[in-house]
Scaffold this motif. Structure first.
Motif, PDB file in Angstrom:
ATOM      1  N   THR A  83       0.840  -1.202   0.000  1.00 47.54           N
ATOM      2  CA  THR A  83       0.000   0.000   0.000  1.00 47.54           C
ATOM      3  C   THR A  83       0.870   1.245   0.000  1.00 47.54           C
ATOM      4  OG1 THR A  83      -1.736  -1.146   1.240  1.00 47.54           O
ATOM      5  CG2 THR A  83      -1.818   1.252   1.231  1.00 47.54           C
ATOM      6  N   VAL A  84       0.457   2.217  -0.815  1.00 48.01           N
ATOM      7  CA  VAL A  84       1.121   3.516  -0.864  1.00 48.01           C
ATOM      8  C   VAL A  84       0.055   4.583  -0.623  1.00 48.01           C
ATOM      9  CG1 VAL A  84       2.424   5.159  -2.277  1.00 48.01           C
ATOM     10  CG2 VAL A  84       2.872   2.695  -2.479  1.00 48.01           C
ATOM     11  N   GLU A  85       0.367   5.536   0.250  1.00 45.29           N
ATOM     12  CA  GLU A  85      -0.543   6.651   0.498  1.00 45.29           C
ATOM     13  C   GLU A  85       0.157   7.944   0.106  1.00 45.29           C
ATOM     14  OE1 GLU A  85      -1.931   6.408   4.517  1.00 45.29           O
ATOM     15  OE2 GLU A  85      -3.256   4.714   4.080  1.00 45.29           O
ATOM     16  N   ILE A  86      -0.450   8.658  -0.837  1.00 42.95           N
ATOM     17  CA  ILE A  86       0.108   9.905  -1.366  1.00 42.95           C
ATOM     18  C   ILE A  86      -0.581  11.075  -0.686  1.00 42.95           C
ATOM     19  CG2 ILE A  86       0.484  11.301  -3.435  1.00 42.95           C
ATOM     20  CD1 ILE A  86       0.226   8.656  -5.058  1.00 42.95           C
ATOM     21  N   MET A  87       0.185  11.882   0.048  1.00 43.52           N
ATOM     22  CA  MET A  87      -0.354  13.085   0.697  1.00 43.52           C
ATOM     23  C   MET A  87      -0.002  14.294  -0.155  1.00 43.52           C
ATOM     24  SD  MET A  87       0.649  12.058   4.589  1.00 43.52           S
ATOM     25  CE  MET A  87       2.009  11.009   4.036  1.00 43.52           C
ATOM     26  N   CYS A  88      -1.024  14.838  -0.826  1.00 43.60           N
ATOM     27  CA  CYS A  88      -0.824  15.978  -1.709  1.00 43.60           C
ATOM     28  C   CYS A  88      -1.582  17.184  -1.149  1.00 43.60           C
ATOM     29  CB  CYS A  88      -1.326  15.647  -3.119  1.00 43.60           C
ATOM     30  SG  CYS A  88      -3.093  15.240  -3.189  1.00 43.60           S
ATOM     31  N   HIS A  89      -1.475  18.322  -1.814  1.00 43.52           N
ATOM     32  CA  HIS A  89      -2.279  19.473  -1.415  1.00 43.52           C
ATOM     33  C   HIS A  89      -3.753  19.194  -1.742  1.00 43.52           C
ATOM     34  CE1 HIS A  89       1.742  21.396  -1.504  1.00 43.52           C
ATOM     35  NE2 HIS A  89       1.235  22.073  -0.473  1.00 43.52           N
ATOM     36  N   GLY A  90      -4.640  19.843  -0.963  1.00 41.05           N
ATOM     37  CA  GLY A  90      -6.061  19.475  -1.028  1.00 41.05           C
ATOM     38  C   GLY A  90      -6.860  20.082  -2.158  1.00 41.05           C
ATOM     39  N   SER A  91      -6.209  20.465  -3.230  1.00 40.97           N
ATOM     40  CA  SER A  91      -6.925  20.975  -4.401  1.00 40.97           C
ATOM     41  C   SER A  91      -7.675  19.851  -5.098  1.00 40.97           C
ATOM     42  CB  SER A  91      -5.914  21.611  -5.370  1.00 40.97           C
ATOM     43  OG  SER A  91      -6.392  21.581  -6.696  1.00 40.97           O
ATOM     44  N   SER A  92      -8.920  20.087  -5.451  1.00 39.97           N
ATOM     45  CA  SER A  92      -9.694  19.047  -6.151  1.00 39.97           C
ATOM     46  C   SER A  92      -9.066  18.723  -7.501  1.00 39.97           C
ATOM     47  CB  SER A  92     -11.152  19.491  -6.326  1.00 39.97           C
ATOM     48  OG  SER A  92     -11.216  20.710  -7.034  1.00 39.97           O
ATOM     49  N   TYR A  93      -8.449  19.730  -8.155  1.00 38.53           N
ATOM     50  CA  TYR A  93      -7.790  19.473  -9.444  1.00 38.53           C
ATOM     51  C   TYR A  93      -6.597  18.546  -9.254  1.00 38.53           C
ATOM     52  CZ  TYR A  93      -4.705  20.012 -13.421  1.00 38.53           C
ATOM     53  OH  TYR A  93      -3.877  19.731 -14.465  1.00 38.53           O
ATOM     54  N   ILE A  94      -5.750  18.839  -8.247  1.00 39.44           N
ATOM     55  CA  ILE A  94      -4.561  18.001  -8.006  1.00 39.44           C
ATOM     56  C   ILE A  94      -4.972  16.572  -7.699  1.00 39.44           C
ATOM     57  CG2 ILE A  94      -2.626  17.602  -6.421  1.00 39.44           C
ATOM     58  CD1 ILE A  94      -2.387  20.641  -6.128  1.00 39.44           C
ATOM     59  N   ARG A  95      -5.986  16.428  -6.844  1.00 45.24           N
ATOM     60  CA  ARG A  95      -6.443  15.094  -6.456  1.00 45.24           C
ATOM     61  C   ARG A  95      -6.925  14.311  -7.684  1.00 45.24           C
ATOM     62  NH1 ARG A  95      -9.490  16.669  -2.447  1.00 45.24           N
ATOM     63  NH2 ARG A  95     -11.368  16.846  -3.702  1.00 45.24           N
ATOM     64  N   GLN A  96      -7.743  14.955  -8.505  1.00 43.32           N
ATOM     65  CA  GLN A  96      -8.272  14.276  -9.687  1.00 43.32           C
ATOM     66  C   GLN A  96      -7.172  13.971 -10.696  1.00 43.32           C
ATOM     67  OE1 GLN A  96     -11.298  12.976 -10.223  1.00 43.32           O
ATOM     68  NE2 GLN A  96     -11.718  13.581  -8.100  1.00 43.32           N
TER      69      GLN A  96
END
Length: 463
Positions: A83-96
């Motif tokens: 399992t890998v968990e990616i913590m990114c900034h919470g922008s909906s564009y970045i997430r998508q």
């Protein structure tokens, strides 16, 4: 489970951080193809488990985001898979955008509850513990949180496993006797077996009976606020919710349907139901609302009857004749509202004439000015009658568990009756095995794909 799945594990919307979880056999290589660590030569494949790496997500030279990546290797992960968990900034564009890249690399978007389902299928938890994950996410009070944590940590499961193990030992002995039927050999001590059945019956009865309390803690104790029109029911609800949920107006009959919401009072959830005011009316819609008021009284655990201290009359006594008989064995609290507008003498008249006739807790308050509302909160907690919940208490909150335990209890009753009537050992063994079957359904030792689909479909995506 050869597919690798991905999904956001944080709530939708814009936030400081979002977490995207990737799980399955290709989780590490897929993420490695997109992740560029800031420390050269430290790709995910060469990193030890349970570590966090700082870097960026890039594709064809495009810098998507600066991220932190957590790495878990099978079987030491939530799902039991890599399992890998990616913590990114919470922008909906970045997430998508990151999800699109993962899917383009061969991942599949996870179904609701699929990560927890994989944890169950990989033996990381049993089915009742998996269901507790959803309860923990949905917990809205200290009590519901405590119950979900206890179940998720396996307290409920351990009790069921112990009961099932004891039954298995004895049914094995009884079935062994059947192999020596002509020799009339007894391997199972009937006295000891009777004691065991009685003990298990008591345990199952306690668990079944705990459901009413567990269901109330999980979903909120239903409280119906009833009374005549314009006595302050909607004002009280708005105060309890701390928002303008219900319309407040001097016009009679404003509330025509039940309005519900949950309030947390000192760690316990109460589901308040503001109902249509009771009065004689020719308005068909309002009449339907009043009929629904009587239905809500029957459904509630606690009934709060509000009386306008400034408008007390014979009509109020007639309303009492309609409300009080419907409360039955429910907890009744009488609120005399608008005390800011009556004198001490008028209050004394109420105390000496009408109120002594009805055995109920009485509270004087002003919903408009929020006077003495703390006394109402205390009365509600007393009326709820919930005991202190210990971290080791096993209390049933799940309808599926309740139904299975009820069926298991019926089977044990048949075993007990079978011993009393001297029923053949093969029939007794069948009833014991039926009881074990229902206990196994709760923990998932016995399950079907249909049951699993039904359970995990109710989870949120990403869990």
């Amino acid at each position: 489970m050869n597919e690798t799945v991905c999904a956001p594990s944080t709530a939708p919307g814009t936030g400081g951080i979002a977490v995207i979880r990737v799980s399955g056999p290709a989780a590490i290589p897929v993420c490695d193809s997109l992740f560029f660590p800031h420390t050269a030569g430290k790709d995910l494949a060469s990193r030890p488990a349970n570590t966090i790496a700082h870097g960026s997500i890039r594709h064809n030279g495009e810098w998507i985001d600066e991220v932190m990546v957590s790495l878990f290797r099978a079987p030491h992960s939530f799902t039991g898979e890599d399992t890998v968990e990616i913590m990114c900034h919470g922008s909906s564009y970045i997430r998508q955008r990151i999800l699109q890249l993962l899917i383009a690399k061969g991942c599949r978007l996870a179904k609701p509850g699929e990560f927890t389902q994989r944890a169950f299928l990989n033996g990381k938890m049993d089915l009742s513990q998996a269901e507790a994950v959803a309860d923990l996410i949905a917990s809205s009070s200290a009590a519901s949180h405590r119950l979900a944590m206890n179940q998720m940590r396996g307290g409920f499961s351990r009790e069921l496993h112990r009961l099932r193990s004891q039954l298995l030992n004895f049914t094995s002995l009884i079935e062994l006797e059947l192999d020596f039927g002509e020799e009339e050999v007894e391997f199972a001590d009937r006295t000891q077996l009777n004691r065991l059945v009685s003990t298990i019956k008591d345990h199952l009865s306690r668990l079944v009976q705990s459901f009413s309390m567990g269901n109330a803690i999980k979903n909120g104790i239903p409280v119906a606020i009833v009374g005549e029109t314009n006595v302050g029911k909607s004002t009280l609800l708005n105060h309890l919710l701390n928002e303008e949920k219900a319309i407040v107006s001097e016009i009679h009959g404003t509330t025509r349907d039940a309005i519900e919401d949950v309030v947390n009072i000192r760690g316990i959830s109460f589901r308040f139901i503001d109902t249509a005011g009771i009065r004689d009316t020719g308005d068909e819609v309002e009449i339907l609302g009043i009929e629904r008021t009587y239905q809500k009284i029957l459904q509630a655990t606690i009934v709060v009857w509000m009386i306008d201290a400034t408008q007390f009359s014979e009509k109020t006594e007639k309303i009492a004749e309609k409300i009080v008989p419907k409360t039955g064995d429910k907890q009744l609290i009488i609120i005399i509202n608008k005390i800011d507008r009556i004198s001490a003498e008028e209050k004394q008249v109420l105390e000496e004439t009408f109120l002594p006739q009805i055995p109920a807790k009485r509270i004087y308050l002003s919903a408009k000015y929020r006077q003495n509302t703390e006394a109402l909160e205390t009365a509600l907690l007393e009326a709820a009658g919930l005991p202190e919940i210990d971290s080791d208490d096993c209390i049933v909150t799940n309808v599926r568990h309740y139904e299975a335990l009820s069926s298991a209890l019926e089977s044990i009753h048949r075993v007990e009756e079978g011993f009393r009537q001297g029923v053949s050992g093969d029939f007794v063994a069948q009833d014991i095995r039926e009881c074990m079957h229902y206990l196994g359904e709760i923990t998932g030792e016995i399950s079907s794909d249909e049951v699993l689909r039904n359970i995990f479909s109710k989870f949120c995506i990403g869990k």
